[in-house]
Design a protein around this motif. Structure first.
Motif, PDB file in Angstrom:
ATOM      1  N   LEU A   1      10.068  20.220  48.853  1.00 58.01           N
ATOM      2  CA  LEU A   1       9.145  21.336  48.669  1.00 58.01           C
ATOM      3  C   LEU A   1       8.208  21.054  47.505  1.00 58.01           C
ATOM      4  O   LEU A   1       8.649  20.740  46.394  1.00 58.01           O
ATOM      5  CB  LEU A   1       9.944  22.616  48.404  1.00 58.01           C
ATOM      6  N   LYS A   2       6.890  21.155  47.744  1.00 60.27           N
ATOM      7  CA  LYS A   2       5.892  20.832  46.726  1.00 60.27           C
ATOM      8  C   LYS A   2       5.117  22.046  46.228  1.00 60.27           C
ATOM      9  O   LYS A   2       4.594  22.045  45.123  1.00 60.27           O
ATOM     10  CB  LYS A   2       4.896  19.795  47.276  1.00 60.27           C
ATOM     11  N   PHE A   3       5.001  23.084  47.064  1.00 62.98           N
ATOM     12  CA  PHE A   3       4.150  24.214  46.694  1.00 62.98           C
ATOM     13  C   PHE A   3       4.738  25.508  47.235  1.00 62.98           C
ATOM     14  O   PHE A   3       5.165  25.558  48.397  1.00 62.98           O
ATOM     15  CB  PHE A   3       2.741  24.039  47.266  1.00 62.98           C
ATOM     16  N   VAL A   4       4.768  26.538  46.397  1.00 66.87           N
ATOM     17  CA  VAL A   4       5.110  27.894  46.823  1.00 66.87           C
ATOM     18  C   VAL A   4       3.924  28.782  46.478  1.00 66.87           C
ATOM     19  O   VAL A   4       3.461  28.795  45.331  1.00 66.87           O
ATOM     20  CB  VAL A   4       6.388  28.415  46.136  1.00 66.87           C
ATOM     21  N   ILE A   5       3.421  29.506  47.475  1.00 64.58           N
ATOM     22  CA  ILE A   5       2.224  30.327  47.307  1.00 64.58           C
ATOM     23  C   ILE A   5       2.560  31.779  47.624  1.00 64.58           C
ATOM     24  O   ILE A   5       3.174  32.072  48.657  1.00 64.58           O
ATOM     25  CB  ILE A   5       1.091  29.833  48.226  1.00 64.58           C
ATOM     26  N   PHE A   6       2.166  32.676  46.724  1.00 63.41           N
ATOM     27  CA  PHE A   6       2.351  34.110  46.918  1.00 63.41           C
ATOM     28  C   PHE A   6       1.008  34.752  47.255  1.00 63.41           C
ATOM     29  O   PHE A   6      -0.039  34.310  46.766  1.00 63.41           O
ATOM     30  CB  PHE A   6       2.884  34.779  45.653  1.00 63.41           C
ATOM     31  N   ASP A   7       1.047  35.799  48.051  1.00 63.04           N
ATOM     32  CA  ASP A   7      -0.156  36.622  48.162  1.00 63.04           C
ATOM     33  C   ASP A   7      -0.177  37.591  46.982  1.00 63.04           C
ATOM     34  O   ASP A   7       0.809  37.744  46.261  1.00 63.04           O
ATOM     35  CB  ASP A   7      -0.219  37.342  49.507  1.00 63.04           C
ATOM     36  N   GLU A   8      -1.308  38.242  46.763  1.00 57.39           N
ATOM     37  CA  GLU A   8      -1.447  39.102  45.585  1.00 57.39           C
ATOM     38  C   GLU A   8      -0.506  40.303  45.636  1.00 57.39           C
ATOM     39  O   GLU A   8      -0.003  40.752  44.604  1.00 57.39           O
ATOM     40  CB  GLU A   8      -2.903  39.579  45.461  1.00 57.39           C
ATOM     41  N   LYS A   9      -0.251  40.814  46.840  1.00 58.37           N
ATOM     42  CA  LYS A   9       0.628  41.976  46.968  1.00 58.37           C
ATOM     43  C   LYS A   9       2.037  41.630  46.503  1.00 58.37           C
ATOM     44  O   LYS A   9       2.680  42.403  45.781  1.00 58.37           O
ATOM     45  CB  LYS A   9       0.645  42.466  48.416  1.00 58.37           C
ATOM     46  N   THR A  10       2.534  40.463  46.905  1.00 60.12           N
ATOM     47  CA  THR A  10       3.863  40.027  46.461  1.00 60.12           C
ATOM     48  C   THR A  10       3.883  39.816  44.957  1.00 60.12           C
ATOM     49  O   THR A  10       4.833  40.212  44.268  1.00 60.12           O
ATOM     50  CB  THR A  10       4.266  38.717  47.167  1.00 60.12           C
ATOM     51  N   ALA A  11       2.822  39.175  44.425  1.00 56.77           N
ATOM     52  CA  ALA A  11       2.765  38.898  42.992  1.00 56.77           C
ATOM     53  C   ALA A  11       2.741  40.183  42.169  1.00 56.77           C
ATOM     54  O   ALA A  11       3.345  40.257  41.090  1.00 56.77           O
ATOM     55  CB  ALA A  11       1.549  38.038  42.675  1.00 56.77           C
TER      56      ALA A  11
END
Length: 402
Positions: free
Chosen positions: A101-111
């Motif tokens: 795993l190299k990248f984990v991306i959140f949307d703004e609502k989750t953040a």
């Protein structure tokens, strides 16, 4: 006799190595696993939607024709990240392998909701290596951010991973945050985390293989600004100019450039920062906390588009003064913005915690309010040390030759 015993012992050790170390104890056949490169986490209603970017081994070779995208994206919703990933086994015939795993991306609502809960599974899973980067996608979903086809690298996650590492080294507003950095911020007093932002453009045309096989490419992504957190919740954004203060004060700047107005004439000149070091000195004055920042920066003059002869000592000093004032203004603006938001992303509180633990114990509970009114003094030592082979603008040099 001793030689004989040594020989026997050596043979026994070699036999043991041959028997037990011929393969990895936990090895898995490539055909039996799906290698996960990126994870997108979106908040949808009261659930999480987890999207995994998985390698398709049959499309990995650059010598083979690109008939379809080199990755597959699986997506499922559930109340927790763990449940969503387990649900994905109903769509994949292979075990999901998370070690790469190299990248984990959140949307703004989750953040904004809080990222500790979705990260809890990744912190605990023994297969996940704690070296992946994290980011927040702005105005799009995390699912979209892991779905597009990257034009440069075969694997989109590797494209973003390499781009973020390179951008942090060459461009001060960008900050690469891996999961170790984030976990450390969660456990320390007096410092708040940040995550870099990602924007996507023209996404609808970039979800197919045409984004790789045709030029120009449709979809583009770029890292922009940093998301300011309080605890594990995103509370605001700092733009590129404001986020420079964070990267400078946290000593993350290895090289960057800045465009500055020329003194006493129209046009701009560009400096390349080649070294920058900031020392933080916490003080208590009249029973109140104060911070002094000692900033030591060295730069080269890159380009000059105004009428300036760098051989002239006074002109050179004027350029150096303008560059110093430009950096000082950027630092002050970034600090003011963070104080207005009310999040100590610089670790000023942590510095007081280390030097004045007794006083920090009194300030800890209301540090957010104290940080907003904290006096910060900047002592900036700025030096222009090189200006290349040309000491005046090209057009000025040509004019002098006529």
């Amino acid at each position: 006799m001793n030689s004989y015993r040594s020989t026997i012992l050596l043979l026994l050790m070699c036999t043991w190595l041959m028997v037990f170390l011929t393969g990895c104890w936990n090895n898995k056949e490539l055909s039996a696993i799906s290698v996960v490169m990126a994870m997108g986490i979106d908040a949808v209603d009261d659930q999480y939607e987890v999207s995994l970017q998985v390698v398709d081994p049959s499309q990995m070779s650059r010598n083979s024709p690109m008939e379809r995208t080199p990755t597959i994206v699986f997506s499922k919703r559930a109340d927790t990240i763990f449940e969503a990933i387990r649900k994905l086994t109903t769509e994949s015939s292979r075990k999901l392998y998370m070690s790469h795993l190299k990248f984990v991306i959140f949307d703004e609502k989750t953040a904004k909701k809080g990222i500790k809960e979705p990260l809890d599974f990744l912190f605990r899973d023994h297969e996940v290596r704690p070296d992946f980067y994290l980011a927040v996608v702005r105005e799009n979903s995390a699912k979209e951010a892991v779905t597009f086809v990257a034009p440069t690298e075969i694997l989109p996650a590797m494209d973003m991973y390499k781009a973020l590492r390179l951008s942090e080294k060459a461009w001060a507003p960008t900050s690469a945050v891996n999961v170790k950095d984030l976990l450390q911020k969660f456990t320390e007093d007096g410092i708040e985390p940040v995550l870099t932002g990602i924007r996507l453009t023209n996404l609808e045309k970039g979800l197919t293989i045409d984004n790789v096989t045709k030029s120009p490419q449709h979809v583009k992504y770029f890292f922009t600004g940093i998301g300011v957190f309080k605890g594990d919740r995103l509370i605001n954004w700092m733009d590129d100019s404001q986020s420079k203060a964070f990267t400078y004060i946290s000593n993350r700047v290895s090289s960057t450039v800045a465009s500055i107005d020329c003194p006493y004439s129209n046009g701009k000149f560009v400096v390349e920062v080649i070294r920058s070091k900031v020392k933080m000195r916490p003080e208590i004055i009249d029973h109140e906390p104060h911070i002094s920042l000692i900033v030591d920066t060295e730069s080269n003059v890159g380009t000059v588009s105004c009428n300036a002869n760098l051989k002239n000592e006074e002109t050179f000093r004027d350029l150096q003064k303008s560059a110093k004032e430009h950096l000082e203004q950027s630092l002050k603006e970034g600090i003011r913005n963070a104080q207005h938001i009310g999040s100590d992303i610089f670790g000023f509180g942590e510095a007081f915690h280390r030097k004045f633990p007794r006083e920090w114990h009194r300030w800890k509970e209301d540090w957010s309010q104290k940080f907003q009114t904290l006096k910060v003094d900047i002592q900036l030592n700025y030096r222009l040390i090189r200006f290349g082979e040309i000491t005046s603008p090209i057009d000025m040099g040509l004019h002098n030759q006529e």
